[in-house]
Write a protein that holds these residues in place. Structure first.
Motif, PDB file in Angstrom:
ATOM      1  N   SER A   1       0.842  -1.202   0.000  1.00  0.00           N
ATOM      2  CA  SER A   1       0.000   0.000   0.000  1.00  0.00           C
ATOM      3  C   SER A   1       0.880   1.257   0.000  1.00  0.00           C
ATOM      4  O   SER A   1       0.593   2.234  -0.694  1.00  0.00           O
ATOM      5  N   PHE A   2       1.983   1.231   0.810  1.00  0.00           N
ATOM      6  CA  PHE A   2       2.942   2.353   0.843  1.00  0.00           C
ATOM      7  C   PHE A   2       3.566   2.564  -0.541  1.00  0.00           C
ATOM      8  O   PHE A   2       3.695   3.697  -1.018  1.00  0.00           O
ATOM      9  N   MET A   3       3.901   1.444  -1.204  1.00  0.00           N
ATOM     10  CA  MET A   3       4.530   1.548  -2.530  1.00  0.00           C
ATOM     11  C   MET A   3       3.546   2.111  -3.552  1.00  0.00           C
ATOM     12  O   MET A   3       3.924   2.839  -4.459  1.00  0.00           O
ATOM     13  N   LYS A   4       2.246   1.728  -3.411  1.00  0.00           N
ATOM     14  CA  LYS A   4       1.242   2.286  -4.317  1.00  0.00           C
ATOM     15  C   LYS A   4       1.125   3.800  -4.121  1.00  0.00           C
ATOM     16  O   LYS A   4       1.050   4.567  -5.085  1.00  0.00           O
ATOM     17  N   THR A   5       1.113   4.199  -2.855  1.00  0.00           N
ATOM     18  CA  THR A   5       0.880   5.620  -2.556  1.00  0.00           C
ATOM     19  C   THR A   5       2.063   6.488  -2.933  1.00  0.00           C
ATOM     20  O   THR A   5       1.895   7.580  -3.494  1.00  0.00           O
ATOM     21  N   TYR A   6       3.284   6.033  -2.637  1.00  0.00           N
ATOM     22  CA  TYR A   6       4.435   6.935  -2.748  1.00  0.00           C
ATOM     23  C   TYR A   6       5.408   6.573  -3.872  1.00  0.00           C
ATOM     24  O   TYR A   6       6.150   7.431  -4.328  1.00  0.00           O
ATOM     25  N   VAL A   7       5.374   5.289  -4.304  1.00  0.00           N
ATOM     26  CA  VAL A   7       6.258   4.923  -5.419  1.00  0.00           C
ATOM     27  C   VAL A   7       5.488   4.980  -6.729  1.00  0.00           C
ATOM     28  O   VAL A   7       6.072   5.101  -7.793  1.00  0.00           O
ATOM     29  N   GLY A   8       4.142   4.901  -6.620  1.00  0.00           N
ATOM     30  CA  GLY A   8       3.310   4.976  -7.821  1.00  0.00           C
ATOM     31  C   GLY A   8       3.032   3.629  -8.445  1.00  0.00           C
ATOM     32  O   GLY A   8       2.728   3.560  -9.649  1.00  0.00           O
ATOM     33  N   ALA A   9       3.133   2.555  -7.666  1.00  0.00           N
ATOM     34  CA  ALA A   9       2.765   1.233  -8.185  1.00  0.00           C
ATOM     35  C   ALA A   9       1.268   1.237  -8.518  1.00  0.00           C
ATOM     36  O   ALA A   9       0.441   1.616  -7.695  1.00  0.00           O
ATOM     37  N   SER A  10       0.908   0.869  -9.762  1.00  0.00           N
ATOM     38  CA  SER A  10      -0.463   1.078 -10.249  1.00  0.00           C
ATOM     39  C   SER A  10      -0.973  -0.142 -11.010  1.00  0.00           C
ATOM     40  O   SER A  10      -0.218  -1.006 -11.470  1.00  0.00           O
ATOM     41  N   ASP A  11      -2.329  -0.154 -11.223  1.00  0.00           N
ATOM     42  CA  ASP A  11      -3.017  -1.160 -12.037  1.00  0.00           C
ATOM     43  C   ASP A  11      -4.042  -0.441 -12.888  1.00  0.00           C
ATOM     44  O   ASP A  11      -4.420   0.706 -12.602  1.00  0.00           O
ATOM     45  N   VAL A  12      -4.459  -1.070 -13.982  1.00  0.00           N
ATOM     46  CA  VAL A  12      -5.528  -0.503 -14.815  1.00  0.00           C
ATOM     47  C   VAL A  12      -6.795  -0.479 -13.964  1.00  0.00           C
ATOM     48  O   VAL A  12      -7.093  -1.447 -13.258  1.00  0.00           O
ATOM     49  N   PRO A  13      -7.544   0.629 -13.964  1.00  0.00           N
ATOM     50  CA  PRO A  13      -7.475   1.783 -14.877  1.00  0.00           C
ATOM     51  C   PRO A  13      -6.682   2.972 -14.337  1.00  0.00           C
ATOM     52  O   PRO A  13      -6.865   4.092 -14.825  1.00  0.00           O
ATOM     53  N   HIS A  14      -5.837   2.749 -13.303  1.00  0.00           N
ATOM     54  CA  HIS A  14      -5.109   3.870 -12.700  1.00  0.00           C
ATOM     55  C   HIS A  14      -3.675   3.984 -13.200  1.00  0.00           C
ATOM     56  O   HIS A  14      -2.947   4.873 -12.789  1.00  0.00           O
TER      57      HIS A  14
END
Length: 1707
Positions: A730-743
């Motif tokens: 979750s931290f990596m999604k928020t601050y590193v920008g790890a993403s999935d479609v459609p984001h």
């Protein structure tokens, strides 16, 4: 008795009652003159009266006092407005005093200067006549008065006494003085003159409060005013008293004491008392300073007063020099100088150039040094902190007088060489050093030192760092000016580094003081310490790996030290254990960091620590940022770093924005386990992601899109803080920008799966992805978007048939509109998106569909149809019918109310209309009509090809207009005409309509350059001379007055107005634009060009000239303004023919008249040719016009022609005075019109002899104009003066003009010319007149050749000699045979000094002359007399300086030696001459048969002293006998010596302590090891004694090779080779001479043996050892000796001594 005495004086001295004395009138005048001349001011009588009172005799037990009382009462009944009374309690007048006061120049004080009398002129009392006409004296029963008016009995004033019975009486005087006190013995009553009341009151009010300071007798002085109403008092009352407390010192003919002055000053309650430290010293009067008026005085007494506090002051000035009483001299010195100075008559100032005063001033520096030294060092108990105030007495400020500045400079020189400055020793003992050995510290470092001492830091070695330290109490800002005067500078920057390194100043002090030290270094780093050793000393604290505090050198700190805020320092230190092995960095101690944070100069300190020491002050963010480079190669460390960031955020040690920034740079571990440094996107793990379904496995890996590895899904714990795998992802999604479609933000890359049809679900996911990206305002990458636009994945319907097309080829139109477009055109079908397949949900993605290329608008459909048509046109497939169909389709759209603009905009951009100029765009095509005929003559207009399209095309005019086809000719068509303009070669001989259209186009178009250029050079305009180019034509109207100019030469073409009509006049601007000349300026330019052309070929004849002058008259009458170029042309072109044959411009011509006749004989002038062969007399009809053009018609205006045309005949006698006056008149006018005369004119005048003088015809610069000022110096026939008899007296009125021509008209300018005739003279009287004149006007010769002097041999005979062979005076009569002594001839004194100033004649023989004289004596080989030798060396002494030293050294190869047995003086080679500086050796060598010692005068004079001669002999290379004589000890018979105990004879603790104290002097720069090495030299010495005497031989080698040998006794010898010391045994009671001799030999041998490599130090150490020997090296006595010699030993030396004498005791 007293009255009878007065009568006796009147009778016997002044013959009152007898025959008149014939000398009385002369005596009266003498007294009056002396009194008036001596005192320049009205009121100097006051100082004279005080001076007289000081010189008076006083009864014992009486405090001498002087009182001044001024009253408004007229107690003498003489009508005086005020009366001054003077009361003095002296012994009173005696008979002798009365007789003296009745005389001139018979003072009773003459010859009593040595007894303290300070009176000077002998008429002090008579000065009262300046303020009173009748002074009264009451003293010892004498009651007399004097009168300035001549006595009626003897015709003599001032000195004739008259007895006074009343007016005033003693009772009246008592009432003024006060009835309570008896009257003093002597009273002066002075009724004041009316104009002297105010000056007297002013002087009384300004009596200086320090007036008693140097008076030895008067103890009290008072001034007061006595009025019945005290409010009327205007005199400032004062009462002054002095008291000498005690004498503190008597030495060196000097005494010092303190003196207190008390002044009761009315209106002043402050500063009424002041103490003065007084220093009185006696100096013998030098012979060269003696003067006649002080011939009986043998010594000067100089007293210096040093005020202890604020001086008593009364008035504006503070006198600095006293001659017993104050003068008006302000010295700017903080002390007062008193001496027996000779004063100017007004007592204002001392006589500065008087040699007596100069001698006194020469002694002042010595007196000051002694006084100042006594002040500083006299009190042993006074603390050092009290001494700086005494330095306020130094003369820091410059004086306004050069002689006083010399005193100041001498004081400074002496002080700078004196051990006088108090220093810090930190030992409790006072330490004084010379100023150049002392250094200052900055205030900041003083604060550090003082605080460190209070904290127990020792600075006992503070003086070992290269400079003594100025006492802290002295090193203050208030003493800056004093310290600058003493030239005490700051210690060098290295001193600070040595001090810090040599003490415990870093580790031994508190953190607060440590911060203060660091701030000091930081603030001065760039300016002081950067280039010093400061960077190489341990200075910066840090916490090492073992947790203990250690020190780094600044030079070793780079990138090693960290510091952080105290709130998170422990957090960082914990994590640093995880990362430490990778960074190699250390943190400053926590207490140090806290001290930095609380430091007042935190900003300065932190800046220095960061920039210079390279300490990094970091936050958690900066620490984290610094870790990133170490993560690139370690998978585990990279993942740990992610946990560090996540937990630091949870603990609030990092802000979110900081985490975002760090995460953007953080390396990531991918799904392959590799550490990825660079990334452009991050994908969530593939397991369970949407992106895998839509785009497959990561296709963007090569585009730096990273898929997170499984390491980020695991849970971990650090320092008690737990993080789960879900939390980290979750931290990596928020601050590193790890993403999935459609984001997910896509890269600039294609999606491979879009090359084939997508399912409905994936299509909607794709559109939803695009929707999210649009909501985030993300710009879609080009390749990403292109792959979506061009991929055939979108399902469509084409005429009811399904298929897949790219979105960019698909439409979503309204159904009804599509049908209309389909039916009204010949277009192909339109592909529509299959909405039925996707359902209504697809309609919600309208914006996304538009983004990827799907079209929705009718406009776009029309553009699609138009595009297809234009593709047909591009392939030349549009036929006539196609074009007609397009026109019909436009009609159809209009009929169905469908906007046709978009369709038209699409198709009108193509070249598909056939015209007369080929295929054209619609908007570039024209439908022909009659209104286009004129345009067709000028332009190739593209008319629509009606033959091709047929008449049907005319029915589509509206549609053609919509397409942009030009149907009618209007203003917009002018540009079309210009754009399609025919070739310029076809634009000739244009019709009037075509030409007018062309001009209209030029007028209407914004840019008409093309049209103008096309016709500018073509013959398109019809004129009276046929078709011409525009640039050749003129437009002339009936209002053009300047038309007459065009008729002067008859060759100018004018436009045909009948052909063009009057409308052509409205086109004047356009005509001018194409080059037609339409106004006067244009015509003037062409006329100017033609005029210049005609003038250049001299083709302007009489008719042209007259025609032009007539036109010029007409235009001037009409007040037409001529253009500058035309005006310049007609004024400057050469078009007028002159009688000289050449054509000239008007301003170069003259119209002849009668007033030109006088100048003609000496000039050649350009007169206009008015002969019948050319202009004739008719030219004079235009005199006004010619003058306006610049022709000179009057003589007064033609001075410059005279200057240019001057032609002087070869025969000067033919030039008449009239011609000369005419010439001078021209010069006068030239001078009025210009600042300088023409150079060539002056050159012509200067090259011929044309002015008549008494010496014949001369050039102007060889002539003089005689006038009355010359009479006192020269006669008319003494020089080349202008012959006034020939020219008449009128020549004097042309003084200025003659001066301009070079004639010398001012007496002060004639020196050079007079001097040039000097050498041609032989008459002594005339030569003296020449010299007298040249002297008065300070003439100086230009070169050496003009320097010669006439030596007369009678009246008209003599010779000229060089000034170098002359001298003014020869007082010693030494040079009569070598030089011409000018004072022996009859030249006036003024001329003699003229020779000295101008011809550089020596006043006295020079150094070179004396050197040549000496060489002559050397060459003669004979003896010289005592008188000659004294005179020569007296000159050498007086003229010795650095410059003459070299001259004497080179010139004097032999020096005088004197025989000890006779007065004979010989000259001997200076290599064989010696100075007897050692009396022992001198006595030995005096027995030599030849004299070898330098000569000294038998009787030493003040100037020619032995000291001065020895100094000069030394500098001339004469060696001292002590250095020249070679010593050779005799062999020693060892059998005769007996060994003795060295401890008893040599190894004494007092001796060693004394030697070590001497060697420890910082100036010797000997470290402890070196000092101990020197002392060790004596430790191993064996001692031997003998009772037999030892001898020593001395030899003296001479330049000739001879050696002089003598022999003497020796008591001590040190055999260094064998380490043995041989001594002659001292018997008890051997006598003091033997003791001092033995002590001297012992001291000399020991000093030489220990310091053999430092010979310069031997005498100083020897003197110390000699004193110690005489004290038997007693330790207490040695301690005191070292103290007074300012010597000390250090701890290392004490330890060394203890080790030596411990060993001695054990032995």
């Amino acid at each position: 008795m007293a009255k009878e005495h007065v009568e006796e004086i009147r009778r016997t001295k002044f013959s009152i009652g007898g025959e008149p004395n014939p000398l009385t009138e002369d005596l009266h005048q003498a007294v009056k003159n002396l009194s008036a001349e001596l005192y320049a001011k009205d009121v100097h009588f006051l100082m004279e009266l005080i001076q007289n009172a000081e010189d008076n005799e006083y009864p014992e037990g009486v405090d001498p006092s002087l009182e001044f009382v001024i009253t408004s009462k007229d107690i003498t009944n003489t009508g005086a407005p005020a009366t001054l009374l003077v009361f003095n309690n002296e012994k009173g007048f005696s008979r002798k005093n009365v007789e003296s006061i009745c005389s001139v120049g018979r003072s009773t004080k003459k010859g009593l200067r040595k007894r303290g009398y300070i009176g000077e002129k002998g008429i002090g009392f008579k000065s009262v006549f300046l303020i009173t006409s009748q002074p009264y004296i009451f003293s010892n029963d004498y009651q007399i008065k004097f009168n300035e008016k001549p006595c009626q009995h003897c015709n003599l004033g001032y000195i004739v006494p008259e007895w006074v019975d009343e007016d005033p009486t003693l009772s009246v005087i008592q009432s003024v003085y006060g009835s309570s006190t008896a009257l003093p013995t002597t009273i002066l009553v002075l009724p004041l003159k009316s104009d002297k009341v105010k000056p007297v009151k002013d002087q009384l009010s300004s009596i200086h409060a320090e007036v008693l300071l140097f008076l030895t007798k008067i103890k009290r002085l008072s001034v007061r005013e006595d009025n019945e109403d005290p409010r009327l008092n205007t005199v400032s009352a004062i009462s002054i008293s002095s008291e000498k407390n005690f004498i503190t010192l008597k030495s060196m003919d000097a005494e010092s004491y303190t003196l207190h002055l008390t002044a009761d000053i009315s209106g002043n309650q402050d500063d009424t008392e002041c103490g003065y430290y007084m220093w009185k010293q006696r100096f013998p009067v030098k012979q060269e300073n003696k003067v006649e008026v002080r011939s009986e005085v043998e010594e000067w007494v100089i007293t210096l007063a040093f005020p202890n506090g604020k001086r008593l002051n009364r008035g504006a000035s503070m006198p600095g020099i006293y001659s017993f009483l104050p003068t008006e001299t302000v010295t700017n010195f903080p002390f007062i100088i008193q001496a027996d100075f000779l004063l100017a008559s007004s007592r204002e100032n001392i006589l500065w150039d008087n040699k007596w005063n100069e001698g006194i001033l020469d002694c002042v520096p010595v007196a000051f040094l002694n006084a100042f030294t006594s002040l500083i060092k006299s009190s042993e108990t006074a603390p050092v902190s009290s001494l700086p105030n005494q330095f306020m007495f130094l003369p820091v400020n410059k004086s306004s007088h050069p002689k006083l500045n010399n005193v100041r400079n001498e004081i400074k020189a002496k002080i700078l060489n004196e051990t006088i400055v108090p220093c810090e020793s930190y030992t409790g003992q006072k330490l004084f050093r010379k100023p150049n050995e002392v250094g200052r510290l900055t205030p900041a470092f003083w604060s550090i030192l003082n605080s460190a001492r209070n904290q127990g830091v020792s600075f006992s070695n503070i003086s070992s760092h290269g400079a003594y330290l100025l006492a802290f109490s002295f090193d203050q800002e208030e003493y800056n000016s004093i310290l600058e005067f003493l030239e005490i500078e700051a210690v060098d920057n290295e001193w600070y580094a040595k001090c810090i390194a040599g003490s415990n100043l870093v580790s031994g002090v508190s953190e607060e003081l440590y911060m203060q030290l660091l701030v000091f270094i930081a603030a001065n780093w760039g300016s002081s310490f950067y280039m010093t050793n400061m960077k190489n000393i341990p200075l910066i604290k840090y916490v090492g790996r073992d947790g203990r505090v250690d020190l780094f050198k600044i030079s070793a700190c780079a990138n090693k030290l960290l510091a952080a805020d105290s709130n998170y320092i422990s957090w960082l230190m914990n994590w640093n254990t995880e990362f430490h092995c990778y960074t190699g960095q250390f943190f400053l101690p926590a207490v140090t960091q806290e001290a930095i944070a609380s430091c007042l100069n935190k900003r300065t300190l932190k800046k220095w620590l960061m920039e210079e020491v390279k300490v990094k002050f970091i936050s958690v963010s900066e620490y984290a940022d610094g870790l990133i480079p170490s993560l690139n190669f370690d998978r585990k460390l990279a993942v740990t770093y992610a946990y560090f960031l996540q937990q630091s955020l949870n603990e609030n040690y990092l802000w979110e924005y900081e985490v975002q920034n760090l995460c953007s740079k953080m390396p990531i571990v991918d799904n392959y386990g590799q550490v990825i440094v660079r990334r452009d996107g991050v994908l969530v793990p593939a397991n369970g992601s949407i992106w895998v379904q839509l785009i497959g496995s990561n296709p963007w890996r090569q585009h730096n899109y990273v898929e997170l590895g499984e390491d980020y899904t695991r849970s971990s714990s650090y320092f008690g803080n737990f993080t789960s795998g879900e939390d980290l992802v979750s931290f990596m999604k928020t601050y590193v920008g790890a993403s999935d479609v459609p984001h997910l933000s896509p890269p600039n890359a294609a999606i491979p799966t879009l090359s084939s049809p997508l399912t409905k679900a994936n299509t909607l996911w794709l559109l939803y992805w695009l929707y999210n990206l649009r909501q985030k305002n993300v710009n879609l990458p080009q390749r990403f978007l292109s792959s979506i636009k061009k991929g055939s994945w979108l399902k469509i319907s084409l005429s009811g048939c399904p298929g897949y097309r790219p979105p960019s080829e698909s439409f979503m139109l309204d159904t009804s509109t599509g049908n209309i477009l389909q039916n009204g055109s010949v277009l192909v079908d339109i592909p529509l998106v299959d909405v039925k397949f996707y359902g209504d949900e697809i309609k919600s993605f309208k914006e996304e569909l538009k983004k990827i290329g799907v079209r929705f608008e009718n406009k776009e459909a029309c553009e699609f149809i138009g595009g297809r048509l234009m593709s047909l046109a591009a392939s030349s497939m549009l036929t006539r019918d196609n074009v007609i169909s397009i026109l019909k389709f436009i009609q159809y759209l209009g009929a169905n109310y469908i906007p046709s603009k978009d369709f038209i905009d699409t198709i009108k951009q193509g070249r598909w209309f056939r015209t007369s100029q080929g295929e054209m765009y619609p908007n570039c095509s024209v439908l022909f009509s009659d209104e286009w005929k004129a345009a067709s003559e000028l332009s190739d207009v593209p008319f629509i090809d009606e033959d091709y399209y047929g008449g049907e095309v005319l029915s589509f005019k509206n549609e053609l207009k919509l397409l942009g086809v030009i149907v009618h000719f209007d203003e917009s068509c002018y540009q079309l005409v210009s754009d399609n303009l025919k070739s310029p070669s076809l634009l000739t001989s244009l019709s009037s309509k075509a030409m007018l259209l062309m001009l209209t186009c030029i007028q209407k178009l914004f840019s008409s350059d093309k049209l103008v250029k096309a016709i500018k050079n073509k013959k398109c305009l019809k004129t009276n001379m046929g078709y011409r180019c525009p640039s050749e034509c003129f437009l002339v109207t009936s209002n053009s007055e300047w038309g007459c100019l065009l008729k002067v030469f008859g060759s100018f073409p004018v436009l045909d107005v009948n052909f063009y009509g009057r409308s052509i006049f409205s086109m004047a601007r356009e005509l001018k634009n194409i080059g037609v000349m339409v106004d006067f300026e244009d015509a003037a330019k062409e006329f100017t060009r033609t005029f210049k052309q005609q003038a250049s070929t001299s083709s302007i004849g009489k008719e042209n000239a007259f025609s032009f002058l007539e036109c010029f008259r007409k235009l001037k009458k009409a007040k037409v303004k001529f253009p500058e170029e035309l005006k310049k042309c007609i004024h400057q072109e050469k078009w007028l023919k002159t009688k000289l044959g050449a054509y000239k411009s008007p301003n170069e011509c003259i119209l002849f008249g009668a007033d030109w006749e006088p100048i003609s004989p000496i000039t050649i002038l350009p007169f206009i040719d008015d002969s019948d062969n050319f202009y004739g007399g008719g030219i004079r009809n235009y005199q006004v016009e010619l003058k306006q053009l610049g022709v000179k018609t009057n003589f007064k205006d033609g001075a410059k022609f005279v200057a240019a045309g001057l032609y002087l005949p070869d025969c000067s006698s033919s030039i008449t005075p009239a011609s000369i006056y005419a010439l001078l008149d021209s010069v006068k006018r030239l001078k009025e019109g210009a600042s300088e005369l023409p150079a060539k004119f002056l050159e012509k005048l200067s090259q011929k002899n044309w002015l008549k003088t008494h010496f014949g015809y001369k050039r102007p610069n060889e002539c003089l104009l005689f006038y009355s000022a010359w009479d006192p110096f020269l006669k008319r026939d003494d020089g080349p003066f202008i012959d006034e008899q020939f020219y008449g007296s009128q020549i004097q009125s042309y003084k200025e003009e003659l001066n301009l021509l070079g004639v010398i008209t001012f007496i002060h300018n004639g020196c050079g010319l007079i001097a040039s005739h000097l050498h041609s003279q032989s008459n002594f009287e005339r030569i003296k007149r020449f010299y007298n004149y040249l002297s008065d006007f300070k003439w100086k010769p230009d070169d050496e050749d003009n320097k010669s002097i006439w030596i007369p041999r009678g009246t008209d005979n003599g010779e000229w000699v060089s000034p170098q062979d002359c001298v003014l005076h020869d007082k010693n009569n030494l040079f009569g045979g070598q030089l011409n002594i000018l004072e022996e001839f009859k030249y006036e004194t003024k001329i003699l000094y003229f020779f000295a100033d101008v011809f550089d004649v020596k006043i006295h023989p020079s150094v070179d002359d004396y050197c040549n004289l000496w060489k002559k004596w050397e060459a003669s080989g004979s003896q010289i007399t005592q008188t000659e030798c004294c005179a020569f060396w007296d000159f050498v002494v007086k003229n010795w300086n650095l410059k003459t030293e070299e001259t004497f050294n080179k010139s004097l190869s032999m020096l005088p030696v004197s025989s000890s047995n006779s007065d004979e003086i010989y000259l001997s080679d200076k290599r064989d001459v010696f100075i007897g500086d050692d009396l022992f050796l001198t006595d030995l060598f005096q027995t030599c048969p030849r004299p070898i010692f330098v000569w000294y005068p038998q009787l030493s004079s003040k100037t020619l002293t032995r000291i001065k001669l020895v100094d000069i002999y030394n500098k001339l290379g004469v060696c001292a006998i002590s250095k020249s004589a070679q010593k050779d000890l005799s062999d020693i018979d060892h059998v005769k010596f007996e060994p003795v105990n060295s401890n008893e004879k040599i190894t004494k603790k007092g001796l060693f302590k004394l030697i070590l104290g001497f060697l420890a002097d910082p100036n010797l720069n000997l470290d402890p090891a070196r000092r101990h090495e020197v002392v060790n030299r004596i430790l191993g010495v064996e001692a031997f004694e003998t009772v037999d005497p030892m001898t020593v031989k001395y030899s003296l080698p001479l330049s000739c090779g001879d050696v002089v040998n003598v022999e003497a006794k020796r008591m001590i010898r040190w055999d260094k080779q064998n380490s043995k010391l041989f001594m002659q045994k001292m018997e008890e009671g051997c006598g003091r001479k033997n003791v001092i001799e033995h002590a001297s030999h012992f001291a000399e041998v020991i000093a030489e043996g220990m310091l053999w490599e430092n010979e310069d130090l031997v005498p100083h150490l020897s003197e110390l050892i000699r004193l110690g020997y005489l004290l038997e090296f007693d330790e207490e006595a040695i301690e005191y000796l070292m103290k007074i010699k300012n010597l000390q030993i250090f701890s290392e030396d004490r330890a060394y001594l203890s080790s030596i004498f411990a060993c001695s005791c054990s032995v």
